[in-house]
Design a protein around this motif. Structure first.
Motif, PDB file in Angstrom:
ATOM      1  N   TRP A   8       0.973  -1.331  -0.118  1.00 34.48           N
ATOM      2  CA  TRP A   8      -0.119  -0.231   0.013  1.00 34.48           C
ATOM      3  C   TRP A   8       0.796   1.278  -0.218  1.00 34.48           C
ATOM      4  CZ3 TRP A   8      -5.036  -0.285  -1.378  1.00 34.48           C
ATOM      5  CH2 TRP A   8      -5.634  -1.099  -1.343  1.00 34.48           C
ATOM      6  N   CYS A   9       1.843   1.268   0.604  1.00 38.18           N
ATOM      7  CA  CYS A   9       3.327   2.857   0.525  1.00 38.18           C
ATOM      8  C   CYS A   9       3.142   2.686  -0.216  1.00 38.18           C
ATOM      9  CB  CYS A   9       3.836   1.853   1.903  1.00 38.18           C
ATOM     10  SG  CYS A   9       4.815   0.700   1.369  1.00 38.18           S
ATOM     11  N   SER A  10       3.110   1.569  -1.079  1.00 34.77           N
ATOM     12  CA  SER A  10       4.244   1.904  -2.803  1.00 34.77           C
ATOM     13  C   SER A  10       3.059   2.012  -3.556  1.00 34.77           C
ATOM     14  CB  SER A  10       4.580   0.799  -3.828  1.00 34.77           C
ATOM     15  OG  SER A  10       5.528   0.342  -2.848  1.00 34.77           O
ATOM     16  N   LEU A  11       2.122   1.795  -3.893  1.00 36.94           N
ATOM     17  CA  LEU A  11       0.282   2.104  -4.242  1.00 36.94           C
ATOM     18  C   LEU A  11       0.172   4.017  -3.555  1.00 36.94           C
ATOM     19  CD1 LEU A  11      -1.818  -0.887  -4.113  1.00 36.94           C
ATOM     20  CD2 LEU A  11      -0.524   0.026  -6.236  1.00 36.94           C
ATOM     21  N   ARG A  12       0.034   3.805  -2.950  1.00 38.00           N
ATOM     22  CA  ARG A  12       0.708   5.229  -2.382  1.00 38.00           C
ATOM     23  C   ARG A  12       0.994   6.902  -2.344  1.00 38.00           C
ATOM     24  NH1 ARG A  12       2.444   9.354   0.940  1.00 38.00           N
ATOM     25  NH2 ARG A  12       0.828  10.411   2.402  1.00 38.00           N
ATOM     26  N   LEU A  13       2.305   5.882  -4.162  1.00 33.30           N
ATOM     27  CA  LEU A  13       2.395   6.939  -4.708  1.00 33.30           C
ATOM     28  C   LEU A  13       1.597   7.430  -5.807  1.00 33.30           C
ATOM     29  CD1 LEU A  13       6.276   5.883  -4.770  1.00 33.30           C
ATOM     30  CD2 LEU A  13       5.943   7.553  -2.925  1.00 33.30           C
ATOM     31  N   VAL A  14       0.878   6.767  -6.266  1.00 37.99           N
ATOM     32  CA  VAL A  14       0.431   6.901  -7.051  1.00 37.99           C
ATOM     33  C   VAL A  14      -1.244   7.629  -7.046  1.00 37.99           C
ATOM     34  CG1 VAL A  14      -0.717   6.072  -9.760  1.00 37.99           C
ATOM     35  CG2 VAL A  14       1.352   5.328  -9.028  1.00 37.99           C
ATOM     36  N   GLY A  15      -1.128   6.734  -5.972  1.00 39.07           N
ATOM     37  CA  GLY A  15      -2.763   6.844  -5.767  1.00 39.07           C
ATOM     38  C   GLY A  15      -2.993   8.215  -4.663  1.00 39.07           C
ATOM     39  N   ILE A  84     -10.221   4.023  -1.480  1.00 41.52           N
ATOM     40  CA  ILE A  84     -11.762   3.121  -0.254  1.00 41.52           C
ATOM     41  C   ILE A  84     -11.363   2.390   0.800  1.00 41.52           C
ATOM     42  CG2 ILE A  84     -14.205   1.847   0.525  1.00 41.52           C
ATOM     43  CD1 ILE A  84     -14.954   3.323  -2.459  1.00 41.52           C
ATOM     44  N   PHE A  85     -10.249   1.850   0.576  1.00 38.30           N
ATOM     45  CA  PHE A  85      -9.400   0.718   0.600  1.00 38.30           C
ATOM     46  C   PHE A  85      -8.378   0.998   1.677  1.00 38.30           C
ATOM     47  CE2 PHE A  85     -12.714  -1.396  -1.753  1.00 38.30           C
ATOM     48  CZ  PHE A  85     -13.240  -2.013  -0.747  1.00 38.30           C
ATOM     49  N   CYS A  86      -6.869   1.670   1.208  1.00 38.64           N
ATOM     50  CA  CYS A  86      -6.197   2.356   1.315  1.00 38.64           C
ATOM     51  C   CYS A  86      -5.957   2.301   2.946  1.00 38.64           C
ATOM     52  CB  CYS A  86      -5.288   2.978   0.692  1.00 38.64           C
ATOM     53  SG  CYS A  86      -3.631   3.163   1.573  1.00 38.64           S
ATOM     54  N   PRO A  87      -5.544   1.681   3.809  1.00 36.74           N
ATOM     55  CA  PRO A  87      -5.811   1.684   5.463  1.00 36.74           C
ATOM     56  C   PRO A  87      -5.262   3.307   5.686  1.00 36.74           C
ATOM     57  CG  PRO A  87      -4.036  -0.251   4.677  1.00 36.74           C
ATOM     58  CD  PRO A  87      -4.752   0.544   3.339  1.00 36.74           C
ATOM     59  N   SER A  88      -5.661   3.384   6.886  1.00 32.71           N
ATOM     60  CA  SER A  88      -5.543   5.268   7.038  1.00 32.71           C
ATOM     61  C   SER A  88      -4.196   5.703   7.132  1.00 32.71           C
ATOM     62  CB  SER A  88      -6.643   5.473   7.789  1.00 32.71           C
ATOM     63  OG  SER A  88      -6.468   4.559   8.904  1.00 32.71           O
ATOM     64  N   ILE A  89      -3.561   4.901   7.564  1.00 33.78           N
ATOM     65  CA  ILE A  89      -2.524   4.675   7.922  1.00 33.78           C
ATOM     66  C   ILE A  89      -1.096   5.674   7.462  1.00 33.78           C
ATOM     67  CG2 ILE A  89      -2.599   3.774  11.147  1.00 33.78           C
ATOM     68  CD1 ILE A  89      -0.879   2.208   9.522  1.00 33.78           C
ATOM     69  N   VAL A  90      -1.596   4.457   6.017  1.00 27.30           N
ATOM     70  CA  VAL A  90      -0.709   5.038   5.057  1.00 27.30           C
ATOM     71  C   VAL A  90      -0.886   5.938   3.982  1.00 27.30           C
ATOM     72  CG1 VAL A  90      -0.096   3.438   2.710  1.00 27.30           C
ATOM     73  CG2 VAL A  90      -0.161   2.211   4.780  1.00 27.30           C
ATOM     74  N   LYS A  91      -2.043   6.202   4.451  1.00 22.89           N
ATOM     75  CA  LYS A  91      -2.600   7.377   3.384  1.00 22.89           C
ATOM     76  C   LYS A  91      -2.101   8.909   4.072  1.00 22.89           C
ATOM     77  CE  LYS A  91      -7.361   6.340   2.988  1.00 22.89           C
ATOM     78  NZ  LYS A  91      -8.219   6.831   2.210  1.00 22.89           N
TER      79      LYS A  91
END
Length: 225
Positions: A8-15, A84-91
């Motif tokens: 998720w932390c990697s997807l965060r770079l895009v998301g 919607i689904f990414c954990p809040s602490i990661v976002k």
């Protein structure tokens, strides 16, 4: 070659990108692209640049228009799922260090209980044992410090300082367990989001790459032909 699913932390770079987030509105504004004459005319400008017949250019323009639409649509779906689904602490945090910095020095007994209760419902049995050990270390920090005093390892004035040290160590371990679990959670969903982003960006890239190579081919022909 083994495909590694991004965390998720990697997807965060895009998301978390503001530009990518705008694609979530694609289902609502898609018709503006497909049926907007100005946009269609814009795609038809390549007629003179490429030196193609109008009929060929018109078909190519519509192809690029559809590719743009579907590419943005796929990226938009991926962005919606991420949101919607990414954990809040990661976002909310760039990495685990930023998360530790926020939580470590403002931790309370209630917050520790919330984290441990949430993790206990989802982690494996071995992880539950590790989590319980760290929770016990946190709750018994003061008594452990007093034991160190009775053993002669800590003087009376340092008991509370040592207790706070034990609490911070236990808290850091609990936060590390939470971060590690959250960034690797929902494997199938991360796979789907990765696939949607990948296919969507490839579709968006193809028209530009195609035009680039065709222009290069024409320029090459004029210079060296």
């Amino acid at each position: 070659m083994i495909f590694i699913v991004p965390k998720w932390c990697s997807l965060r770079l895009v998301g978390n990108s503001k530009v990518v987030k705008l694609t979530m509105f694609m289902p609502f504004i898609g018709y503006l692209i497909l049926f907007n004459n100005e946009i269609i005319n814009y795609f038809s400008l390549s007629r003179n640049a490429l030196g193609l017949e109008p009929v060929i250019t018109e078909g190519a323009s519509f192809d690029r228009l559809y590719q743009l639409y579907f590419g943005l649509m796929l990226v938009g779906v991926a962005s919606t799922l991420f949101s919607i689904f990414c954990p809040s602490i990661v976002k909310a945090n760039e990495d685990e260090y930023r998360y530790y910095e926020k939580e470590l020095f403002s931790m309370t007994n209630k917050r520790i209980a919330q984290i441990t209760d949430s993790l206990t419902k989802t982690v494996t049995e071995n992880e539950k044992i590790q989590l319980q050990t760290q929770t016990d270390n946190y709750n018994r920090a003061l008594s452990n410090a007093h034991q160190q005093r009775y053993s002669g390892n800590v003087v009376a004035d340092e008991v509370y300082t040592v207790a706070e040290k034990y609490k911070k160590e236990a808290t850091a371990n609990i936060l590390n367990m939470e971060w590690s679990f959250r960034v690797k959670s929902m494997l199938e969903l991360r796979m789907a989001i990765t696939a949607l982003y990948g296919v969507g960006f490839l579709i968006l890239l193809y028209p530009s790459a195609n035009v680039f190579f065709r222009v290069c081919s024409i320029v090459w022909g004029k210079v060296w032909g």
